[in-house]
Design a protein around this motif. Structure first.
Motif, PDB file in Angstrom:
ATOM      1  N   SER A 254       0.809  -1.225   0.000  1.00 60.85           N
ATOM      2  CA  SER A 254       0.000   0.000   0.000  1.00 60.85           C
ATOM      3  C   SER A 254       0.840   1.272   0.000  1.00 60.85           C
ATOM      4  CB  SER A 254      -0.962   0.001   1.191  1.00 60.85           C
ATOM      5  OG  SER A 254      -0.242   0.007   2.410  1.00 60.85           O
ATOM      6  N   ALA A 255       2.102   1.178   0.394  1.00 59.17           N
ATOM      7  CA  ALA A 255       2.974   2.359   0.430  1.00 59.17           C
ATOM      8  C   ALA A 255       3.607   2.665  -0.928  1.00 59.17           C
ATOM      9  CB  ALA A 255       4.071   2.171   1.474  1.00 59.17           C
TER      10      ALA A 255
ATOM     11  N   GLY B 162      -2.006   2.225  -4.424  1.00 62.29           N
ATOM     12  CA  GLY B 162      -1.022   2.939  -3.622  1.00 62.29           C
ATOM     13  C   GLY B 162      -0.291   3.965  -4.480  1.00 62.29           C
ATOM     14  N   PRO B 163       0.444   4.856  -3.886  1.00 70.04           N
ATOM     15  CA  PRO B 163       0.638   4.919  -2.435  1.00 70.04           C
ATOM     16  C   PRO B 163      -0.631   5.413  -1.733  1.00 70.04           C
ATOM     17  CG  PRO B 163       1.829   6.716  -3.512  1.00 70.04           C
ATOM     18  CD  PRO B 163       1.231   5.861  -4.593  1.00 70.04           C
ATOM     19  N   TRP B 164      -0.944   4.730  -0.659  1.00 68.93           N
ATOM     20  CA  TRP B 164      -2.165   4.966   0.102  1.00 68.93           C
ATOM     21  C   TRP B 164      -1.756   5.439   1.483  1.00 68.93           C
ATOM     22  CZ3 TRP B 164      -4.792   2.684   4.307  1.00 68.93           C
ATOM     23  CH2 TRP B 164      -6.169   2.899   4.339  1.00 68.93           C
ATOM     24  N   THR B 165      -2.319   6.540   1.913  1.00 66.20           N
ATOM     25  CA  THR B 165      -1.958   7.104   3.220  1.00 66.20           C
ATOM     26  C   THR B 165      -3.206   7.346   4.052  1.00 66.20           C
ATOM     27  OG1 THR B 165      -2.059   9.383   2.395  1.00 66.20           O
ATOM     28  CG2 THR B 165       0.074   8.260   2.238  1.00 66.20           C
TER      29      THR B 165
END
Length: 161
Positions: free
Chosen positions: A62-63, A144-147
């Motif tokens: 996910s990053a 992603g990137p998911w924050t």
């Protein structure tokens, strides 16, 4: 003669299908993943969630740029304070009930129950919060990137020492 030719054709087709199937199982699966529930490896939840959550990464990271799929397991009454994301969030509730609310302040009365089998998605930047009723497992997938950014920085467990 027609019966013999038809029988030979069917036998040849079945033989080729059997060889193809056997050949398929001997090759690596490549970019495919197939997991039974027992094969999923659970670990501690991500540092962006309070202690008590567990996580199983099923696909991707996910990053990083690209698709990802993970499962999160929350104990009963687990709270995720108001936050928002840098990408669209997609959630499927596998078991338990996730209570989902929108807004900048956590308010149980303003949540909507998402029992097992429910699906939801919400846009980038939408402020939302949730809590679990019973042990709850959800599947989260996206790009992603998911924050995750908490509305109130004091709610972010990454800043706690």
């Amino acid at each position: 003669m027609k019966k013999i030719a038809t029988s030979l054709s069917i036998a040849l087709a079945l033989s080729l299908a059997a060889v193809a199937a056997a050949d398929h199982h001997e090759k690596p699966m490549g970019d495919m993943g197939l997991f039974s529930a027992a094969q999923m490896q659970w670990g501690e939840g991500p540092p962006s969630l309070q202690k008590g959550a567990a996580m199983a990464v099923l696909e991707g990271d996910s990053a990083k740029e690209g698709m990802f799929t993970m499962r999160l397991r929350f104990p009963d009454y687990f709270v995720v304070n108001p936050h928002y994301h840098s990408q669209i969030e997609h959630v499927t509730v596998i078991s338990g009930t996730l209570h989902f609310g929108m807004g900048e302040k956590f308010d149980r009365a303003k949540t909507r129950p998402m029992p097992a089998g429910s699906f939801g998605f919400w846009p980038i930047g939408m402020k939302h919060f949730a809590y679990a009723e019973g042990e709850t497992v959800l599947q989260l997938h996206g790009r992603g990137p998911w924050t995750i950014t908490y509305v109130n920085p004091a709610d972010d467990p990454r800043g706690r020492k």
